[in-house]
Design a protein around this motif. Structure first.
Motif, PDB file in Angstrom:
ATOM      1  N   MET A  95       0.766  -1.348   0.140  1.00 26.58           N
ATOM      2  CA  MET A  95      -0.397   0.153  -0.188  1.00 26.58           C
ATOM      3  C   MET A  95       0.803   1.103  -0.390  1.00 26.58           C
ATOM      4  O   MET A  95      -0.018   2.575  -0.701  1.00 26.58           O
ATOM      5  N   PHE A  96       1.777   1.554   0.619  1.00 24.92           N
ATOM      6  CA  PHE A  96       2.810   2.370   0.635  1.00 24.92           C
ATOM      7  C   PHE A  96       3.237   2.510  -0.363  1.00 24.92           C
ATOM      8  O   PHE A  96       3.624   3.883  -1.275  1.00 24.92           O
ATOM      9  N   SER A  97       4.036   1.238  -1.180  1.00 22.49           N
ATOM     10  CA  SER A  97       4.595   1.842  -2.301  1.00 22.49           C
ATOM     11  C   SER A  97       3.928   2.323  -3.736  1.00 22.49           C
ATOM     12  O   SER A  97       3.730   2.903  -4.338  1.00 22.49           O
ATOM     13  N   THR A  98       2.275   2.082  -3.360  1.00 22.34           N
ATOM     14  CA  THR A  98       1.776   2.803  -4.224  1.00 22.34           C
ATOM     15  C   THR A  98       1.196   3.843  -3.419  1.00 22.34           C
ATOM     16  O   THR A  98       1.112   4.899  -4.728  1.00 22.34           O
ATOM     17  N   PHE A  99       0.818   4.078  -2.459  1.00 23.06           N
ATOM     18  CA  PHE A  99       1.245   5.808  -2.510  1.00 23.06           C
ATOM     19  C   PHE A  99       2.227   6.590  -2.986  1.00 23.06           C
ATOM     20  O   PHE A  99       1.972   7.500  -3.320  1.00 23.06           O
ATOM     21  N   ILE A 100       3.564   6.286  -3.012  1.00 25.13           N
ATOM     22  CA  ILE A 100       4.981   6.107  -3.301  1.00 25.13           C
ATOM     23  C   ILE A 100       4.798   6.607  -4.506  1.00 25.13           C
ATOM     24  O   ILE A 100       4.880   7.507  -5.341  1.00 25.13           O
ATOM     25  N   GLN A 101       4.191   5.862  -5.136  1.00 28.40           N
ATOM     26  CA  GLN A 101       4.283   5.618  -6.717  1.00 28.40           C
ATOM     27  C   GLN A 101       3.280   6.736  -7.304  1.00 28.40           C
ATOM     28  O   GLN A 101       3.455   7.649  -8.428  1.00 28.40           O
ATOM     29  N   GLY A 102       1.737   7.278  -6.960  1.00 28.93           N
ATOM     30  CA  GLY A 102       0.867   8.483  -7.314  1.00 28.93           C
ATOM     31  C   GLY A 102       1.710   9.475  -6.878  1.00 28.93           C
ATOM     32  O   GLY A 102       1.791  10.382  -7.464  1.00 28.93           O
ATOM     33  N   PHE A 103       1.825   9.720  -5.557  1.00 33.54           N
ATOM     34  CA  PHE A 103       3.035  11.228  -5.215  1.00 33.54           C
ATOM     35  C   PHE A 103       3.938  10.868  -6.435  1.00 33.54           C
ATOM     36  O   PHE A 103       3.917  12.738  -6.764  1.00 33.54           O
ATOM     37  N   PHE A 104       4.727  10.376  -6.607  1.00 31.51           N
ATOM     38  CA  PHE A 104       6.000  11.033  -7.680  1.00 31.51           C
ATOM     39  C   PHE A 104       5.567  10.894  -8.901  1.00 31.51           C
ATOM     40  O   PHE A 104       6.051  11.694  -9.946  1.00 31.51           O
ATOM     41  N   LEU A 105       4.638  10.079  -9.483  1.00 30.45           N
ATOM     42  CA  LEU A 105       3.903  10.693 -10.596  1.00 30.45           C
ATOM     43  C   LEU A 105       3.432  11.087 -10.694  1.00 30.45           C
ATOM     44  O   LEU A 105       3.206  12.178 -11.666  1.00 30.45           O
ATOM     45  N   SER A 106       2.056  11.824 -10.527  1.00 28.40           N
ATOM     46  CA  SER A 106       1.712  12.728  -9.985  1.00 28.40           C
ATOM     47  C   SER A 106       2.809  14.307  -9.556  1.00 28.40           C
ATOM     48  O   SER A 106       2.511  15.276 -10.487  1.00 28.40           O
ATOM     49  N   ALA A 107       3.475  14.008  -9.427  1.00 26.86           N
ATOM     50  CA  ALA A 107       4.981  15.159  -9.346  1.00 26.86           C
ATOM     51  C   ALA A 107       5.244  15.288 -10.148  1.00 26.86           C
ATOM     52  O   ALA A 107       5.867  16.691 -10.873  1.00 26.86           O
ATOM     53  N   ALA A 108       6.067  14.105 -11.315  1.00 27.72           N
ATOM     54  CA  ALA A 108       6.897  14.331 -12.519  1.00 27.72           C
ATOM     55  C   ALA A 108       5.849  15.278 -13.513  1.00 27.72           C
ATOM     56  O   ALA A 108       6.301  16.022 -14.313  1.00 27.72           O
ATOM     57  N   MET A 109       4.427  15.076 -13.537  1.00 32.90           N
ATOM     58  CA  MET A 109       2.649  15.716 -14.039  1.00 32.90           C
ATOM     59  C   MET A 109       3.046  17.709 -13.328  1.00 32.90           C
ATOM     60  O   MET A 109       2.524  18.117 -14.894  1.00 32.90           O
ATOM     61  N   ILE A 110       3.293  17.656 -12.277  1.00 37.39           N
ATOM     62  CA  ILE A 110       2.888  19.239 -12.061  1.00 37.39           C
ATOM     63  C   ILE A 110       4.241  19.566 -12.273  1.00 37.39           C
ATOM     64  O   ILE A 110       4.270  21.111 -12.263  1.00 37.39           O
ATOM     65  N   LEU A 111       5.462  19.717 -12.071  1.00 39.98           N
ATOM     66  CA  LEU A 111       6.493  20.411 -12.314  1.00 39.98           C
ATOM     67  C   LEU A 111       6.931  20.560 -12.906  1.00 39.98           C
ATOM     68  O   LEU A 111       7.239  22.032 -13.331  1.00 39.98           O
ATOM     69  N   PRO A 112       7.004  20.136 -14.411  1.00 38.14           N
ATOM     70  CA  PRO A 112       6.940  21.028 -16.276  1.00 38.14           C
ATOM     71  C   PRO A 112       6.633  22.371 -15.835  1.00 38.14           C
ATOM     72  O   PRO A 112       5.219  22.630 -15.294  1.00 38.14           O
ATOM     73  N   LEU A 113       6.518  23.175 -16.428  1.00 40.80           N
ATOM     74  CA  LEU A 113       5.792  25.001 -16.117  1.00 40.80           C
ATOM     75  C   LEU A 113       4.841  24.956 -17.337  1.00 40.80           C
ATOM     76  O   LEU A 113       4.896  24.026 -18.074  1.00 40.80           O
TER      77      LEU A 113
END
Length: 213
Positions: free
Chosen positions: A1-19
């Protein structure tokens, strides 16, 4: 479950960070200390809604509504061109005109309307939340899906508030007339660049669609 949480966090971050329009607007409001926390809250709330909707069924809906995405695309083009022109005009104005333009921006409802426009008229938001996050999160089991969603939403909240607070922290430097001119030129160029990319995408879709007929 925690690994799924981390996956969602970093995938979302990768989507948001670009300008993009959201990031640019939140940074601009933070540099002026004008409703910057409200801006971060509204962007986070909108993203949370879109991420949740995308993961829990919105991805399939968007796939069936290609013309809806096209309508958003061209609406976004019109808004980005208009907003970019306003930023460039402010940057090239005299000091008196610059001060007057900043007072107009201070309207709470104007900020809210602009924030909703840079979010809901930005087709990339739907591609990120519905197509990418939605297609990946939607394939998870019912038990893991909430963990993935929570991680993705938390990444959005963390990013927008960090961007807002950091911009406000450096406001004494960023709020100088020279810095504001540079920021407005930067904002205008970014908005027009994104509008140009959307025009290319919309035109390519038109060509592909007519070719397939």
């Amino acid at each position: 479950m925690f690994s799924t949480f981390i996956q969602g966090f970093f995938l979302s971050a990768a989507m948001i960070l670009p300008l993009g329009p959201q990031n640019v607007f939140v940074m601009q409001q933070g540099s002026r200390k004008q409703f910057h926390l409200m801006s971060a809250t509204l962007c986070s709330t909108s993203d949370a809604f879109l991420i949740t909707a995308g993961i829990f069924g919105g991805s399939a809906l968007l796939g069936q509504s290609i013309f809806l995405l096209q309508a958003v695309t061209w609406g976004g083009v019109a808004f980005l061109l208009w907003y970019g022109w306003g930023a460039l005009r402010t940057a090239l104005a005299t000091k008196v005109e610059l001060s007057r333009a900043e007072k107009i921006i201070q309207s709470r409802w104007r900020v809210i309307a602009t924030l909703f426009a840079v979010t809901w008229l930005n087709p990339h938001v739907y591609l990120d939340t519905f197509v990418v996050l939605g297609s990946i999160g939607g394939q998870l089991s019912a038990e893991l899906r909430p963990w993935f969603t929570t991680g993705a939403v938390l990444a959005s909240i963390s990013w927008f508030f960090a961007l807002s607070l950091l911009s406000a922290w450096f406001a004494p430097v960023l709020n100088q007339p020279r810095a504001q001119r540079i920021i407005n030129i930067f904002v205008g160029c970014v908005m027009w660049y994104i509008a140009w990319r959307l025009i290319q995408q919309g035109y390519q879709f038109f060509i592909d669609y007519n070719t397939s007929l």
